[in-house]
Every structure is written in C-alpha cells, then in structure tokens.
Design a protein around this motif. Structure first.
Motif: not given
Ligand code: NAD
Length: 260
Positions: A114-143
């Motif tokens: 959350f902190f990463g996306c929250h603070h990076a988003l304005p900087a990326m938008a100011a750069s004309g766009g960007g890519s937020l890549i969040n490392m989840s896991s198959t644990a999110a899909l099956v537990g």
C-alpha cells in the motif's frame, strides 16, 4: 536497445531471491535500478555488481517510502516502474498464528505494498505513466494452510491491485497496476519453508537442477522475465491482471490432475 531502456525502476526486497533476479534483469535491459532492502550488505554487493543504486529501506515504514521516492525522482529524473516484492513467510496455521505473526506479516506485505503504490503513484503520473507490479502468490488464489497470515496478505495484495488499476484507469494517468502470482520458486524463502516443513535442505542460494526439477520449483529468472514484461511498454494494454506463474500447479489443484 534494452526492453526497459531509459526507464527508472525501484525493486524492494532486492537483496535476495526474486527481487535480486528482477533487479539484475531490469538493469541488463537498460533500466536505472534502485534496489531496496533491510539486508544492507547483500543488497549493496548486488547493486555494485549490476550498476544499480541501493537504498536501505523497511517497506513497512512509511516515512522511508517518502524519502525513497523523493530521492529517486530527484537523482534519476522520474519513476516508471515499482516492483513491490519484499516479503516474509512465517510458518503458522490458523491455530498457531499469534497476533505478532499476523501483524508483522500484514505490515510487510499489505502495508508495504500500500505505501509503495500510494507514494509512487503521483511520481509515476508526473512522469507520464508507469507500471506498479505487486508480488502476490498462488497463496492468494488457493490459500495455504500452514501460511495463514501470508495467504491473507497475498489475497489482500491481489484485490488491492485491482482497485488501484481501476482507479488509474478512471484517472487516465497511464499508470498500470498488476499482480504477479508465483508458485514455488527456488529462492531462500522456499528453502526455509521446505526445511521448516520437513523437506529437503539447501546449503546454498539455489538447489541443484535435479532437485529443483524433482520438487517442481521454478527459477527466480522465470519470474523476473514476467516482471520485465510488465515493466516494459510491451504490456501497455495490461492492467488489473493477475499473472499466475506456477507451471500449472494451481489449475491442477483446482481441477485435479485428470482435469475433472
Ligand atoms: N519464492 C517463492 O516461491 C515465492 C512464491 C510466491 C511469492 N513469493 C513472493 O516473492 C517475494 C520475494 O520472495 P523470495 O522468495 O525472493 O524471498 P527471499 O526471502 O529470498 O527474499 C525476500 C527479501 O525481502 C527482504 N525483506 C524482508 N522483509 C523486508 C522489509 N520489511 N523491508 C524490506 N525488505 C524486506 C529480505 O531481506 C529479502 O532480501 C515475496 O513477496 C514472496 O512472498 C515468493
């Protein structure tokens, strides 16, 4: 010309495993990379080797995010890619998860992302766009039963990612947000997990190839190739997606080996 030539990327948890592989590949493909981690010695050594910068950073600590993003933009001229990769995995099922395990796991994974996306988003938008890549896991899909807090945190990252993607789309800020869902990959985190669950022990950073194959583990570079694609303009029409990278493990679990 590299696939992310001229882009500025931050990779958290980059001193080991998947984060180190991401940083190496992004740097090799032309990005200016800022590696962050709490493990300073290992992080600085890899950063020196690949010509990246290193920033000591606990992802669960919000003030250091402000400093990281501000310094990156000031020194490198913008921000195009953030890989929210840092993570911990503590073995504890629902009966054995203490409130300390629960809070620490959610702090690193959920607060950190959350902190990463929250603070990076304005900087990326100011750069004309960007890519937020969040490392989840198959644990999110099956537990995963022995990883209660981890499964909950990774599930949270999955849905947070989609909410951010929807927000960015409505703002038309050219920022994309996707989650990556690896199965078991040959990294120190999985070595510790296998050891803790009575599996084979590893004495190094990687298992020998025959052991890796027998256990059905992927390699860190497999995930790094996906991160590279998501960070590059090749994926410019992909946002809000959950990219599973597990050689079919999840579909086998859900459908059975015979496809039932
Ligand atoms: N290896 C796998 O099989 C696998 C599968 C699915 C998801 N993942 C996820 O991929 C990510 C990387 O895992 P890995 O296997 O490379 O693990 P790893 O243990 O090899 O590396 C994790 C890195 O994160 C750092 N870190 C831990 N807490 C931190 C914090 N509070 N702030 C900053 N850095 C911190 C560690 O120092 C370490 O360098 C994690 O989010 C993990 O949950 C891994």
């Amino acid at each position: 010309m590299g696939r992310v030539e001229g882009k500025v990327a931050i990779v958290t948890g980059a001193a080991s495993g998947l984060g180190a592989a991401d940083a190496r590949l992004l740097a090799a493909e032309g990005a200016s990379v800022v590696m962050t981690d709490i493990n300073v010695e290992a992080g600085e050594a890899i950063a020196r080797e690949i010509g990246a910068e290193f920033f000591e950073h606990d992802v669960s600590h919000e003030p250091s995010w402000r400093q990281l993003i501000a310094e990156t933009v000031e020194r490198l001229g913008g921000l195009d890619i953030l890989v929210n990769n840092a993570g911990i995995a503590i073995i504890a099922d629902i009966e054995n998860t203490t409130s300390e395990i629960w809070r620490r796991t959610l702090a690193v994974h959920l607060d950190g992302t959350f902190f990463g996306c929250h603070h990076a988003l304005p900087a990326m938008a100011a750069s004309g766009g960007g890519s937020l890549i969040n490392m989840s896991s198959t644990a999110a899909l099956v537990g995963i039963a022995p990883y209660l807090a981890y499964s909950a945190a990774k599930g949270g990252i999955r849905s947070m990612t989609k909410a951010i993607a929807a927000h960015c789309r409505s703002r038309r800020n050219n920022v994309r947000c996707n989650s990556v869902h690896p199965g078991s990959i040959d990294t120190p985190m999985v070595h510790a997990a296998l050891d803790g669950l009575g599996g084979p022990k590893s004495n190094g950073e990687h298992f020998p190839e025959d052991v890796r194959r027998r256990l059905g583990l992927g390699e860190a570079v497999d995930v790094a190739q996906l991160v590279l694609f998501l960070g590059s303009d090749e994926s410019k029409h992909i946002s809000g997606a959950e990219m599973v990278i597990d050689n079919g493990d999840t579909v086998v679990q859900l459908s059975g080996p015979g496809g039932n």
